[in-house]
Scaffold this active site. Sequence first.
Site, PDB file in Angstrom:
ATOM      1  N   CYS A 153      80.811  16.758  52.105  1.00  0.00           N
ATOM      2  CA  CYS A 153      82.248  17.175  52.616  1.00  0.00           C
ATOM      3  C   CYS A 153      82.098  17.737  54.056  1.00  0.00           C
ATOM      4  O   CYS A 153      82.925  17.653  54.767  1.00  0.00           O
ATOM      5  CB  CYS A 153      83.221  17.865  51.843  1.00  0.00           C
ATOM      6  SG  CYS A 153      82.237  19.578  51.496  1.00  0.00           S
ATOM      7  N   ASP A 191      76.885  19.098  48.041  1.00  0.00           N
ATOM      8  CA  ASP A 191      77.584  20.197  49.002  1.00  0.00           C
ATOM      9  C   ASP A 191      76.690  21.328  49.096  1.00  0.00           C
ATOM     10  O   ASP A 191      75.652  21.316  48.364  1.00  0.00           O
ATOM     11  CB  ASP A 191      78.868  20.267  48.253  1.00  0.00           C
ATOM     12  CG  ASP A 191      79.746  21.271  49.240  1.00  0.00           C
ATOM     13  OD1 ASP A 191      79.667  21.367  50.449  1.00  0.00           O
ATOM     14  OD2 ASP A 191      80.970  21.526  48.664  1.00  0.00           O
ATOM     15  N   ARG A 212      89.605  12.301  56.580  1.00  0.00           N
ATOM     16  CA  ARG A 212      90.477  13.365  56.318  1.00  0.00           C
ATOM     17  C   ARG A 212      91.894  13.428  56.958  1.00  0.00           C
ATOM     18  O   ARG A 212      92.998  13.610  56.393  1.00  0.00           O
ATOM     19  CB  ARG A 212      89.711  14.980  56.793  1.00  0.00           C
ATOM     20  CG  ARG A 212      88.656  15.281  56.163  1.00  0.00           C
ATOM     21  CD  ARG A 212      89.010  15.655  54.508  1.00  0.00           C
ATOM     22  NE  ARG A 212      89.948  16.867  54.663  1.00  0.00           N
ATOM     23  CZ  ARG A 212      89.469  18.207  54.563  1.00  0.00           C
ATOM     24  NH1 ARG A 212      88.127  18.394  54.901  1.00  0.00           N
ATOM     25  NH2 ARG A 212      90.337  19.183  54.503  1.00  0.00           N
ATOM     26  N   GLN A 225      89.976  16.788  50.361  1.00  0.00           N
ATOM     27  CA  GLN A 225      88.789  16.331  50.796  1.00  0.00           C
ATOM     28  C   GLN A 225      88.449  15.225  49.706  1.00  0.00           C
ATOM     29  O   GLN A 225      88.000  13.973  50.227  1.00  0.00           O
ATOM     30  CB  GLN A 225      87.558  17.579  50.313  1.00  0.00           C
ATOM     31  CG  GLN A 225      86.171  17.024  50.553  1.00  0.00           C
ATOM     32  CD  GLN A 225      85.988  16.765  51.976  1.00  0.00           C
ATOM     33  OE1 GLN A 225      86.237  17.509  52.855  1.00  0.00           O
ATOM     34  NE2 GLN A 225      85.373  15.457  52.322  1.00  0.00           N
ATOM     35  N   HIS A 271      89.574  21.490  46.114  1.00  0.00           N
ATOM     36  CA  HIS A 271      89.508  20.881  47.500  1.00  0.00           C
ATOM     37  C   HIS A 271      90.078  19.449  47.574  1.00  0.00           C
ATOM     38  O   HIS A 271      89.502  18.406  47.932  1.00  0.00           O
ATOM     39  CB  HIS A 271      88.173  20.931  48.264  1.00  0.00           C
ATOM     40  CG  HIS A 271      88.336  20.756  49.508  1.00  0.00           C
ATOM     41  ND1 HIS A 271      89.499  20.683  50.401  1.00  0.00           N
ATOM     42  CD2 HIS A 271      87.464  20.964  50.601  1.00  0.00           C
ATOM     43  CE1 HIS A 271      89.276  20.836  51.460  1.00  0.00           C
ATOM     44  NE2 HIS A 271      87.941  20.807  51.759  1.00  0.00           N
ATOM     45  N   ARG A 295      94.722  27.366  53.243  1.00  0.00           N
ATOM     46  CA  ARG A 295      93.407  27.843  52.630  1.00  0.00           C
ATOM     47  C   ARG A 295      93.106  28.903  52.404  1.00  0.00           C
ATOM     48  O   ARG A 295      93.060  30.135  53.331  1.00  0.00           O
ATOM     49  CB  ARG A 295      92.363  27.260  53.870  1.00  0.00           C
ATOM     50  CG  ARG A 295      90.955  27.662  53.635  1.00  0.00           C
ATOM     51  CD  ARG A 295      89.891  27.149  54.386  1.00  0.00           C
ATOM     52  NE  ARG A 295      89.771  25.809  54.164  1.00  0.00           N
ATOM     53  CZ  ARG A 295      88.592  24.937  54.712  1.00  0.00           C
ATOM     54  NH1 ARG A 295      87.892  25.476  55.250  1.00  0.00           N
ATOM     55  NH2 ARG A 295      88.767  23.681  54.071  1.00  0.00           N
TER      56      ARG A 295
HETATM   57  N1   CP Z   1      85.128  19.710  54.655  1.00  0.00           N
HETATM   58  C1   CP Z   1      85.864  20.810  55.105  1.00  0.00           C
HETATM   59  O1   CP Z   1      86.916  21.015  54.337  1.00  0.00           O
HETATM   60  O2   CP Z   1      85.403  21.210  56.374  1.00  0.00           O
HETATM   61  P1   CP Z   1      86.109  22.607  57.028  1.00  0.00           P
HETATM   62  O3   CP Z   1      85.928  23.843  56.157  1.00  0.00           O
HETATM   63  O4   CP Z   1      85.369  22.651  58.156  1.00  0.00           O
HETATM   64  O5   CP Z   1      87.648  22.512  57.185  1.00  0.00           O
HETATM   65  N1  NVA Z   2      82.259  23.905  48.832  1.00  0.00           N
HETATM   66  C1  NVA Z   2      82.578  24.200  50.148  1.00  0.00           C
HETATM   67  C2  NVA Z   2      83.381  23.253  50.899  1.00  0.00           C
HETATM   68  C3  NVA Z   2      83.553  23.500  52.330  1.00  0.00           C
HETATM   69  C4  NVA Z   2      84.416  22.379  52.848  1.00  0.00           C
HETATM   70  C5  NVA Z   2      83.090  25.792  50.385  1.00  0.00           C
HETATM   71  O1  NVA Z   2      83.848  26.087  49.470  1.00  0.00           O
HETATM   72  O2  NVA Z   2      82.664  26.713  51.201  1.00  0.00           O
END
Ligand code: CP
Ligand code: NVA
Length: 307
Positions: free
Chosen positions: A262, A224, A290, A136, A133, A106
Amino acid sequence: MPPRHFIDLSDFTTRELRAMLDAGRDIKARRRTPASQGDRPLDGKTVAMIFDQPSLRTRASFEVGIRELGGAPMMVTGREIELGERESVADTARVFSRYVDAIMIRILDHGQLREFARHATVPVINGLTKTSHPCQVMADIMTFEEHRGSLQKARIAWTGDSNNVLASWIHAAGRFDFELHVATPAELAPSRALQDWASENGARLKLTTKPEEAVEGADCVITDCWVSMGDKEGNRHNLLRPFQVDEALMRRAAREAVFMHCLPATRGEEVTDAVMDGPQSVVYDEAENRLHAQKAILAWCFGQVQA
Ligand code: CP
Ligand code: NVA
């Protein structure tokens, strides 16, 4: 054989994505049954998880998934390795590949992730970048299909910011036959490059600035957070306030429509408590899925799922 990375849904064919989704559904059905003893493609393998940004779901679901598939997870924070600072991204990827059997990352910078994958000699999985993502959206599709049946011909509505999760939904729309109706403020619309990708790949993408229009008759309503990781606030709250999902907006969708997010959600901003906790919300199923979807992605990376 080059490693089987999982970077973007746009890298895969419909058949490949369908094979992973079907595998995820079967793995979920077998979980905690004697048949799951056969689901151990990671026996004796170590999978690194590099987190340069916070996470609950991705961290926990990958760690549990790796263990249940017989492997050993190794958690590394971005601060420890200072990706791209202590040494080149390419060298980090080459060295890491000598120790572990796969790497989930990440990081915000998608170019850095691609660079890492180019030099890694083991599979690399995208655990979220600023750009996409994909894990997700695999879990989201699985969740939609559990509740509403085939995605084929469905109408999916997105309201709010155009961010990484939406980008992966647009990639999905280029691979599966469904309508994707997206409402964003004009200032926060999907990039021209993403729109071009969508039209070149036959995605049935319709953009609007009116949430009511996007949601009309939809089988699924998604939103989101308004400020994603790495975003500056700017004028986001003002721009995005009209895009909140509340009960009135949900009433415009189909009667059986589901609500997805998400998570993490900022209750009272992009979604009200009444919708989050209401009968149409499937947000915790998404979070659970997930785990199952990512087990299938890991199995794919190790050649255990074939299209
Ligand atoms: N939806 C998601 O990726 O959550 P986190 O940021 O908690 O991993
Ligand atoms: N769009 C959000 C998703 C978190 C899982 C972000 O990037 O923070």
